[in-house]
Motif scaffolding. Structure first.
Motif, PDB file in Angstrom:
ATOM      1  N   LEU A  22      -9.522  10.459 -10.686  1.00  0.00           N
ATOM      2  CA  LEU A  22      -8.241   9.760 -10.850  1.00  0.00           C
ATOM      3  C   LEU A  22      -7.381   9.892  -9.597  1.00  0.00           C
ATOM      4  N   ASP A  23      -7.446  11.034  -8.923  1.00  0.00           N
ATOM      5  CA  ASP A  23      -6.686  11.261  -7.693  1.00  0.00           C
ATOM      6  C   ASP A  23      -7.172  10.361  -6.559  1.00  0.00           C
ATOM      7  N   VAL A  24      -8.462  10.401  -6.296  1.00  0.00           N
ATOM      8  CA  VAL A  24      -9.030   9.668  -5.162  1.00  0.00           C
ATOM      9  C   VAL A  24      -8.887   8.158  -5.357  1.00  0.00           C
ATOM     10  N   LEU A  25      -9.072   7.704  -6.573  1.00  0.00           N
ATOM     11  CA  LEU A  25      -9.006   6.263  -6.851  1.00  0.00           C
ATOM     12  C   LEU A  25      -7.658   5.869  -7.459  1.00  0.00           C
ATOM     13  N   SER A  26      -6.606   6.564  -7.078  1.00  0.00           N
ATOM     14  CA  SER A  26      -5.282   6.303  -7.653  1.00  0.00           C
ATOM     15  C   SER A  26      -4.726   4.931  -7.261  1.00  0.00           C
ATOM     16  N   PHE A  27      -5.277   4.309  -6.235  1.00  0.00           N
ATOM     17  CA  PHE A  27      -4.817   2.973  -5.829  1.00  0.00           C
ATOM     18  C   PHE A  27      -5.369   1.882  -6.760  1.00  0.00           C
ATOM     19  N   LEU A  28      -6.338   2.226  -7.598  1.00  0.00           N
ATOM     20  CA  LEU A  28      -6.908   1.263  -8.538  1.00  0.00           C
ATOM     21  C   LEU A  28      -6.219   1.385  -9.896  1.00  0.00           C
ATOM     22  N   PRO A  29      -5.870   0.269 -10.519  1.00  0.00           N
ATOM     23  CA  PRO A  29      -5.253   0.344 -11.854  1.00  0.00           C
ATOM     24  C   PRO A  29      -6.295   0.745 -12.902  1.00  0.00           C
ATOM     25  N   VAL A  30      -5.984   1.759 -13.683  1.00  0.00           N
ATOM     26  CA  VAL A  30      -6.896   2.240 -14.712  1.00  0.00           C
ATOM     27  C   VAL A  30      -6.849   1.282 -15.898  1.00  0.00           C
ATOM     28  N   GLN A  31      -8.033   0.822 -16.336  1.00  0.00           N
ATOM     29  CA  GLN A  31      -8.107  -0.079 -17.482  1.00  0.00           C
ATOM     30  C   GLN A  31      -8.483   0.660 -18.757  1.00  0.00           C
ATOM     31  N   THR A  32      -9.577   1.419 -18.718  1.00  0.00           N
ATOM     32  CA  THR A  32      -9.978   2.184 -19.894  1.00  0.00           C
ATOM     33  C   THR A  32     -10.374   3.584 -19.478  1.00  0.00           C
ATOM     34  N   VAL A  33     -10.067   4.518 -20.367  1.00  0.00           N
ATOM     35  CA  VAL A  33     -10.384   5.920 -20.144  1.00  0.00           C
ATOM     36  C   VAL A  33     -10.939   6.471 -21.450  1.00  0.00           C
ATOM     37  N   ASP A  34     -12.093   7.118 -21.380  1.00  0.00           N
ATOM     38  CA  ASP A  34     -12.691   7.728 -22.566  1.00  0.00           C
ATOM     39  C   ASP A  34     -13.184   9.126 -22.219  1.00  0.00           C
ATOM     40  N   PRO A  35     -12.373  10.151 -22.495  1.00  0.00           N
ATOM     41  CA  PRO A  35     -12.783  11.505 -22.132  1.00  0.00           C
ATOM     42  C   PRO A  35     -13.952  12.031 -22.955  1.00  0.00           C
ATOM     43  N   PHE A  36     -14.238  11.433 -24.097  1.00  0.00           N
ATOM     44  CA  PHE A  36     -15.346  11.898 -24.926  1.00  0.00           C
ATOM     45  C   PHE A  36     -16.693  11.496 -24.334  1.00  0.00           C
ATOM     46  N   THR A  37     -16.759  10.326 -23.709  1.00  0.00           N
ATOM     47  CA  THR A  37     -18.001   9.913 -23.048  1.00  0.00           C
ATOM     48  C   THR A  37     -17.940  10.134 -21.545  1.00  0.00           C
ATOM     49  N   GLY A  38     -16.750  10.428 -21.022  1.00  0.00           N
ATOM     50  CA  GLY A  38     -16.595  10.700 -19.594  1.00  0.00           C
ATOM     51  C   GLY A  38     -16.548   9.461 -18.738  1.00  0.00           C
ATOM     52  N   VAL A  39     -16.077   8.333 -19.280  1.00  0.00           N
ATOM     53  CA  VAL A  39     -16.071   7.072 -18.535  1.00  0.00           C
ATOM     54  C   VAL A  39     -14.642   6.660 -18.197  1.00  0.00           C
ATOM     55  N   ILE A  40     -14.455   6.289 -16.929  1.00  0.00           N
ATOM     56  CA  ILE A  40     -13.191   5.730 -16.443  1.00  0.00           C
ATOM     57  C   ILE A  40     -13.518   4.374 -15.833  1.00  0.00           C
ATOM     58  N   GLN A  41     -12.840   3.325 -16.288  1.00  0.00           N
ATOM     59  CA  GLN A  41     -13.016   1.990 -15.716  1.00  0.00           C
ATOM     60  C   GLN A  41     -11.689   1.544 -15.135  1.00  0.00           C
ATOM     61  N   THR A  42     -11.758   0.979 -13.933  1.00  0.00           N
ATOM     62  CA  THR A  42     -10.544   0.526 -13.263  1.00  0.00           C
ATOM     63  C   THR A  42     -10.594  -0.983 -13.055  1.00  0.00           C
ATOM     64  N   GLY A  43      -9.439  -1.534 -12.729  1.00  0.00           N
ATOM     65  CA  GLY A  43      -9.352  -2.933 -12.344  1.00  0.00           C
ATOM     66  C   GLY A  43      -9.462  -3.037 -10.833  1.00  0.00           C
ATOM     67  N   TYR A  44      -9.275  -4.230 -10.317  1.00  0.00           N
ATOM     68  CA  TYR A  44      -9.372  -4.451  -8.879  1.00  0.00           C
ATOM     69  C   TYR A  44      -8.125  -3.935  -8.171  1.00  0.00           C
ATOM     70  N   GLY A  45      -8.330  -3.348  -7.000  1.00  0.00           N
ATOM     71  CA  GLY A  45      -7.249  -2.868  -6.172  1.00  0.00           C
ATOM     72  C   GLY A  45      -7.734  -2.733  -4.742  1.00  0.00           C
ATOM     73  N   THR A  46      -6.795  -2.763  -3.816  1.00  0.00           N
ATOM     74  CA  THR A  46      -7.124  -2.656  -2.395  1.00  0.00           C
ATOM     75  C   THR A  46      -6.755  -1.268  -1.897  1.00  0.00           C
ATOM     76  N   PRO A  47      -7.678  -0.578  -1.232  1.00  0.00           N
ATOM     77  CA  PRO A  47      -7.345   0.759  -0.730  1.00  0.00           C
ATOM     78  C   PRO A  47      -6.297   0.683   0.370  1.00  0.00           C
ATOM     79  N   PRO A  48      -5.515   1.753   0.548  1.00  0.00           N
ATOM     80  CA  PRO A  48      -4.509   1.749   1.610  1.00  0.00           C
ATOM     81  C   PRO A  48      -5.175   1.553   2.971  1.00  0.00           C
ATOM     82  N   GLY A  49      -4.688   0.593   3.709  1.00  0.00           N
ATOM     83  CA  GLY A  49      -5.238   0.301   5.027  1.00  0.00           C
ATOM     84  C   GLY A  49      -6.500  -0.540   4.985  1.00  0.00           C
ATOM     85  N   GLY A  50      -6.923  -0.973   3.819  1.00  0.00           N
ATOM     86  CA  GLY A  50      -8.137  -1.782   3.690  1.00  0.00           C
ATOM     87  C   GLY A  50      -7.792  -3.223   3.400  1.00  0.00           C
ATOM     88  N   GLY A  51      -8.754  -4.089   3.592  1.00  0.00           N
ATOM     89  CA  GLY A  51      -8.520  -5.500   3.362  1.00  0.00           C
ATOM     90  C   GLY A  51      -9.313  -6.058   2.199  1.00  0.00           C
TER      91      GLY A  51
END
Length: 162
Positions: free
Chosen positions: A76-105
């Motif tokens: 969650l820290d490293v990919l904080s620039f991506l909007p989190v869509q779904t989080v399931d701590p029981f299965t260990g899955v995090i899915q994010t939406g589209y986002g642009t990294p800082p300084g990236g195109g």
């Protein structure tokens, strides 16, 4: 479909879901001498989970969720620039939406799976997609994985549990 028929269908569906949630027998005891994440004992024993088991707080919290907290928080820290869509701590899955990294195109989206409670590279699976579902360079995926693992180790050292 008439209103009365739709109402009956809704009632039957609700009753079936309620009945399924209440079901279960006394056979979900853990095998002797282990937690639910121990290997060989659990492969030979079938375990059912009830809703009450998932939300009950009577046991050890490490037995409830089988993911490594340092990998979880580092992802969650490293990919904080991506909007989190779904989080399931029981299965260990995090899915994010589209986002642009800082300084990236180029924008990315990620799916992270943490499959084991150990702080280990084999516990982390990362999938990145470019715009429109396009493939991402393997070097980029590897760099993000390395960043997550490095951050997880930093969090563990900060926590003082070496």
């Amino acid at each position: 479909m008439t209103y009365a028929r739709a109402a009956r269908l809704m009632i039957v569906t609700t009753l079936c879901a309620g009945l399924a949630a209440c079901g279960g027998s006394g056979s979900n005891d853990q095998p002797a001498g282990g937690t639910m994440f121990d290997g060989p004992d659990m492969r030979s024993t079938a375990r059912t989970t009830r809703i009450q088991d998932l939300f009950g707080r009577s046991g050890n919290s490490d037995q409830m969720v089988g993911v490594n907290k340092y990998l979880w928080n580092a992802s969650l820290d490293v990919l904080s620039f991506l909007p989190v869509q779904t989080v399931d701590p029981f299965t260990g899955v995090i899915q994010t939406g589209y986002g642009t990294p800082p300084g990236g195109g180029r924008s990315y989206r990620a799916t992270i799976q943490i499959s084991d409670p150990a702080l280990d590279a084999r516990s982390l699976r990362l999938a990145l997609q470019g715009p429109g579902g396009g493939a991402v360079e393997p070097g980029t995926v590897r760099a993000v994985e390395d960043a997550i693992l490095t951050r997880a180790r930093q969090l563990r050292i900060q926590d003082g549990r070496l």
